[in-house]
Scaffold this motif. Structure first.
Motif, PDB file in Angstrom:
ATOM      1  N   GLY A  41       0.807  -1.212   0.000  1.00  0.00           N
ATOM      2  CA  GLY A  41       0.000   0.000   0.000  1.00  0.00           C
ATOM      3  C   GLY A  41       0.838   1.258   0.000  1.00  0.00           C
ATOM      4  O   GLY A  41       0.333   2.349  -0.282  1.00  0.00           O
ATOM      5  N   ASP A  42       2.138   1.127   0.305  1.00  0.00           N
ATOM      6  CA  ASP A  42       3.040   2.279   0.322  1.00  0.00           C
ATOM      7  C   ASP A  42       3.982   2.290  -0.875  1.00  0.00           C
ATOM      8  O   ASP A  42       4.951   3.044  -0.903  1.00  0.00           O
ATOM      9  CB  ASP A  42       3.858   2.293   1.618  1.00  0.00           C
ATOM     10  N   GLY A  43       3.710   1.431  -1.853  1.00  0.00           N
ATOM     11  CA  GLY A  43       4.581   1.313  -3.020  1.00  0.00           C
ATOM     12  C   GLY A  43       5.415   0.055  -3.016  1.00  0.00           C
ATOM     13  O   GLY A  43       6.051  -0.280  -4.014  1.00  0.00           O
ATOM     14  N   GLY A  44       5.415  -0.654  -1.904  1.00  0.00           N
ATOM     15  CA  GLY A  44       6.208  -1.874  -1.780  1.00  0.00           C
ATOM     16  C   GLY A  44       5.429  -3.123  -2.136  1.00  0.00           C
ATOM     17  O   GLY A  44       4.198  -3.165  -2.028  1.00  0.00           O
ATOM     18  N   VAL A  45       6.171  -4.156  -2.578  1.00  0.00           N
ATOM     19  CA  VAL A  45       5.591  -5.456  -2.899  1.00  0.00           C
ATOM     20  C   VAL A  45       6.455  -6.535  -2.265  1.00  0.00           C
ATOM     21  O   VAL A  45       7.692  -6.473  -2.348  1.00  0.00           O
ATOM     22  CB  VAL A  45       5.517  -5.694  -4.427  1.00  0.00           C
ATOM     23  N   LEU A 337      -9.485   2.230 -12.697  1.00  0.00           N
ATOM     24  CA  LEU A 337      -9.186   2.034 -14.114  1.00  0.00           C
ATOM     25  C   LEU A 337      -9.097   3.376 -14.831  1.00  0.00           C
ATOM     26  O   LEU A 337      -8.182   3.608 -15.640  1.00  0.00           O
ATOM     27  CB  LEU A 337     -10.259   1.159 -14.768  1.00  0.00           C
ATOM     28  N   ASP A 338     -10.031   4.272 -14.536  1.00  0.00           N
ATOM     29  CA  ASP A 338     -10.010   5.582 -15.176  1.00  0.00           C
ATOM     30  C   ASP A 338      -8.717   6.341 -14.858  1.00  0.00           C
ATOM     31  O   ASP A 338      -8.173   7.055 -15.712  1.00  0.00           O
ATOM     32  CB  ASP A 338     -11.209   6.411 -14.717  1.00  0.00           C
ATOM     33  N   MET A 339      -8.224   6.199 -13.640  1.00  0.00           N
ATOM     34  CA  MET A 339      -6.982   6.872 -13.248  1.00  0.00           C
ATOM     35  C   MET A 339      -5.782   6.301 -13.995  1.00  0.00           C
ATOM     36  O   MET A 339      -4.879   7.038 -14.402  1.00  0.00           O
ATOM     37  CB  MET A 339      -6.804   6.767 -11.728  1.00  0.00           C
ATOM     38  N   VAL A 340      -5.777   4.978 -14.182  1.00  0.00           N
ATOM     39  CA  VAL A 340      -4.700   4.361 -14.954  1.00  0.00           C
ATOM     40  C   VAL A 340      -4.755   4.825 -16.409  1.00  0.00           C
ATOM     41  O   VAL A 340      -3.738   5.181 -17.013  1.00  0.00           O
ATOM     42  CB  VAL A 340      -4.762   2.825 -14.859  1.00  0.00           C
ATOM     43  N   PRO A 346      -0.549   1.507 -12.288  1.00  0.00           N
ATOM     44  CA  PRO A 346      -1.370   0.768 -11.321  1.00  0.00           C
ATOM     45  C   PRO A 346      -0.879   0.940  -9.881  1.00  0.00           C
ATOM     46  O   PRO A 346      -1.696   1.087  -8.966  1.00  0.00           O
ATOM     47  CB  PRO A 346      -1.258  -0.675 -11.799  1.00  0.00           C
ATOM     48  N   MET A 347       0.435   0.929  -9.676  1.00  0.00           N
ATOM     49  CA  MET A 347       0.943   1.099  -8.314  1.00  0.00           C
ATOM     50  C   MET A 347       0.613   2.481  -7.773  1.00  0.00           C
ATOM     51  O   MET A 347       0.210   2.627  -6.605  1.00  0.00           O
ATOM     52  CB  MET A 347       2.449   0.861  -8.263  1.00  0.00           C
ATOM     53  N   GLU A 348       0.754   3.522  -8.585  1.00  0.00           N
ATOM     54  CA  GLU A 348       0.412   4.868  -8.128  1.00  0.00           C
ATOM     55  C   GLU A 348      -1.058   4.956  -7.739  1.00  0.00           C
ATOM     56  O   GLU A 348      -1.413   5.599  -6.743  1.00  0.00           O
ATOM     57  CB  GLU A 348       0.724   5.882  -9.227  1.00  0.00           C
ATOM     58  N   VAL A 349      -1.903   4.306  -8.511  1.00  0.00           N
ATOM     59  CA  VAL A 349      -3.332   4.333  -8.222  1.00  0.00           C
ATOM     60  C   VAL A 349      -3.636   3.581  -6.926  1.00  0.00           C
ATOM     61  O   VAL A 349      -4.432   4.042  -6.094  1.00  0.00           O
ATOM     62  CB  VAL A 349      -4.130   3.751  -9.398  1.00  0.00           C
ATOM     63  N   ILE A 350      -3.010   2.437  -6.731  1.00  0.00           N
ATOM     64  CA  ILE A 350      -3.238   1.665  -5.506  1.00  0.00           C
ATOM     65  C   ILE A 350      -2.769   2.444  -4.282  1.00  0.00           C
ATOM     66  O   ILE A 350      -3.452   2.484  -3.254  1.00  0.00           O
ATOM     67  CB  ILE A 350      -2.561   0.286  -5.602  1.00  0.00           C
ATOM     68  N   LEU A 385      -1.193  -5.120 -10.407  1.00  0.00           N
ATOM     69  CA  LEU A 385      -0.061  -4.375 -10.958  1.00  0.00           C
ATOM     70  C   LEU A 385       0.129  -4.707 -12.434  1.00  0.00           C
ATOM     71  O   LEU A 385       0.704  -3.911 -13.185  1.00  0.00           O
ATOM     72  CB  LEU A 385       1.206  -4.680 -10.171  1.00  0.00           C
ATOM     73  N   ASP A 386      -0.350  -5.869 -12.850  1.00  0.00           N
ATOM     74  CA  ASP A 386      -0.325  -6.244 -14.266  1.00  0.00           C
ATOM     75  C   ASP A 386      -1.490  -5.605 -15.016  1.00  0.00           C
ATOM     76  O   ASP A 386      -1.361  -5.194 -16.169  1.00  0.00           O
ATOM     77  CB  ASP A 386      -0.396  -7.765 -14.428  1.00  0.00           C
ATOM     78  N   ASP A 387      -2.644  -5.553 -14.352  1.00  0.00           N
ATOM     79  CA  ASP A 387      -3.867  -5.017 -14.951  1.00  0.00           C
ATOM     80  C   ASP A 387      -4.741  -4.535 -13.806  1.00  0.00           C
ATOM     81  O   ASP A 387      -5.179  -5.328 -12.968  1.00  0.00           O
ATOM     82  CB  ASP A 387      -4.577  -6.110 -15.754  1.00  0.00           C
ATOM     83  N   ILE A 388      -4.982  -3.239 -13.734  1.00  0.00           N
ATOM     84  CA  ILE A 388      -5.683  -2.677 -12.581  1.00  0.00           C
ATOM     85  C   ILE A 388      -7.099  -3.253 -12.446  1.00  0.00           C
ATOM     86  O   ILE A 388      -7.653  -3.268 -11.339  1.00  0.00           O
ATOM     87  CB  ILE A 388      -5.737  -1.137 -12.670  1.00  0.00           C
ATOM     88  N   THR A 389      -7.683  -3.757 -13.541  1.00  0.00           N
ATOM     89  CA  THR A 389      -9.020  -4.345 -13.415  1.00  0.00           C
ATOM     90  C   THR A 389      -9.001  -5.638 -12.614  1.00  0.00           C
ATOM     91  O   THR A 389     -10.064  -6.157 -12.246  1.00  0.00           O
ATOM     92  CB  THR A 389      -9.670  -4.604 -14.788  1.00  0.00           C
ATOM     93  N   ASN A 390      -7.835  -6.141 -12.295  1.00  0.00           N
ATOM     94  CA  ASN A 390      -7.758  -7.329 -11.437  1.00  0.00           C
ATOM     95  C   ASN A 390      -8.182  -7.039 -10.006  1.00  0.00           C
ATOM     96  O   ASN A 390      -8.394  -7.968  -9.228  1.00  0.00           O
ATOM     97  CB  ASN A 390      -6.348  -7.925 -11.475  1.00  0.00           C
ATOM     98  N   THR A 391      -8.330  -5.763  -9.623  1.00  0.00           N
ATOM     99  CA  THR A 391      -8.901  -5.466  -8.303  1.00  0.00           C
ATOM    100  C   THR A 391     -10.336  -5.951  -8.216  1.00  0.00           C
ATOM    101  O   THR A 391     -10.884  -6.095  -7.114  1.00  0.00           O
ATOM    102  CB  THR A 391      -8.867  -3.963  -7.987  1.00  0.00           C
TER     103      THR A 391
END
Length: 411
Positions: A41-45, A337-340, A346-350, A385-391
């Motif tokens: 959530g802070d940019g880390g994985v 998705l709109d933000m991406v 995707p990471m910035e949006v998350i 991170l591969d596809d934001i629609t995976n949320t």
């Protein structure tokens, strides 16, 4: 509709992703979720992570080699899954009766939303819900009644004012009810009404700051955004919508490092795939959405302005949060998705939808998956991170250490 919560401590029932996992009746109050990709959530994985939940809190979070699972803990294998913090929506307008509002909050949890800020249309008598941990329901924060110039024919939920003295009095009323922020509207509604003047909104912002409250502004025009920033506004609850922003506005954001932008992007005006909503909505509700699901060039133009403005401010390092402006419980997934598509990664949006939104709402124990935080997370079948629609590919939702029952369609 039936809503139940299954606690992930004590005696646990198999549910969703837990199906087929044998859990002893004497299970301890600690559960280790193992093997998933962990988006902090802070940019880390963290790949092949272990997340240890003790009651309602995260006790440990890290790589498998860095976490010591307590003896007797229930172990849940999440290999192949991705785990991310629950989403936080900083701009909604929810129902105005107690029963309907609680239902709205439960619908948010179903879609992986852990907290919301309702922006200026709430009766004060509902604000006590903020202190209640309702099983299976997202947290509720509220601006109470917002402030605007008179808008006959529109909702009377906000406080209508016409001068600086009335603006200060409205802030005092909002402060007495201990609202979380002050919401103001600075918009003529296509020339139909007068809007708050710089003198009036400056007085509102001044009064709010004296009382320890921040102010978030609904805006439309570029010049109003600039005026509000000069007056000390804390957040813009929309991006600029009348034109492409200029370098002057970007410079103003850079000079105000604590200023928050909630873009609230509009409908893109293109036909989209709504099949992902079929599990949670009735056939009639899906049909209603499909009836307006077609290409609209005017909407595409309107989205284009705001998307370019978001991209420019994001590139400048502006603090961005997520907001959906309305009462669509699944809306954050559309907004992400709109933000991406507007140019964010995707990471910035998350990060915007989790850590940044939690920090803006001053929710200290949410937004990231770290030891000591509330056990609020989404288990996904694929990597966003591969596809934001995976949320949208939700396998399970854990809210305050309890699994939200997603086995029943939401009606």
């Amino acid at each position: 509709m039936r809503w139940t919560s299954v606690v992930v401590v004590g005696a646990i029932v198999s549910l969703g992703f837990l199906a087929g996992f044998a859990i002893p009746a004497s299970a301890q109050s600690v559960t280790a979720f193992e093997g998933a990709r962990l988006i902090v959530g802070d940019g880390g994985v963290i790949e092949s992570a272990t997340l240890v939940v003790d009651g309602t809190k995260i006790a440990q979070a890290g790589g498998a080699n860095d976490v010591r699972v307590p003896a007797g803990a229930t172990r849940v294998n999440l290999a192949g899954k991705t785990v991310m913090p629950m989403i936080i929506d900083t701009h909604v307008h929810l129902s105005r009766t107690r029963e309907a509002l609680i239902q709205d909050l439960k619908l948010r949890a179903y879609y992986g939303v852990g907290a919301v800020l309702s922006m200026g249309t709430d009766p004060y008598e509902l604000l006590d819900i903020r202190t209640q941990a309702i099983p299976g329901a997202a947290r509720f924060l509220s601006a109470g009644r917002g402030i605007t110039m008179p808008e006959p024919g529109r909702t009377t939920a906000p406080l209508w004012i016409t001068n600086e003295a009335e603006g200060r009095k409205a802030v005092q009323e909002i402060a007495e009810h201990k609202a979380d922020v002050v919401k103001i509207w600075v918009d003529t509604r296509d020339g139909k009404y007068k809007k708050l003047t710089p003198e009036i909104y400056a007085a509102i912002i001044d009064e709010a700051h004296k009382r320890g409250l921040r102010v978030s502004a609904h805006i439309f025009d570029l010049e109003d955004a600039k005026g509000l920033i000069r007056a000390g506004i804390d957040a813009l609850a929309h991006g600029v919508r009348d034109k492409d922003i200029d370098d002057d506005l970007v410079a103003m954001f850079k000079q105000h490092l604590n200023l928050v932008l909630t873009p609230n992007l509009p409908d893109r005006g293109v036909k989209v795939d709504l099949s992902w909503l079929q599990a949670g909505l009735s056939a009639g509700e899906v049909a209603k959405l499909e009836s307006v699901n077609y290409d609209r060039p005017t909407a595409q133009f309107f989205y284009g302005i705001q998307a370019r403005n978001l991209a420019k401010l994001n590139a400048a390092g502006v603090r961005i949060t997520l907001g959906t402006d309305g009462n669509r419980p699944w809306g954050p997934h559309e907004e992400m998705l709109d933000m991406v598509l507007a140019g964010m990664t995707p990471m910035e949006v998350i990060v915007a939808a989790t850590r940044n939104s939690a920090e803006f709402l001053r929710i200290a124990d949410a937004g990231t998956l770290q030891a000591g935080k509330s056990a609020d997370f989404i288990v996904l079948d694929a990597n966003p991170l591969d596809d934001i629609t995976n949320t949208r590919r939700i396998s399970a939702v854990i809210l305050r250490g309890a699994a939200v029952d997603r086995t029943q369609p939401v009606r």
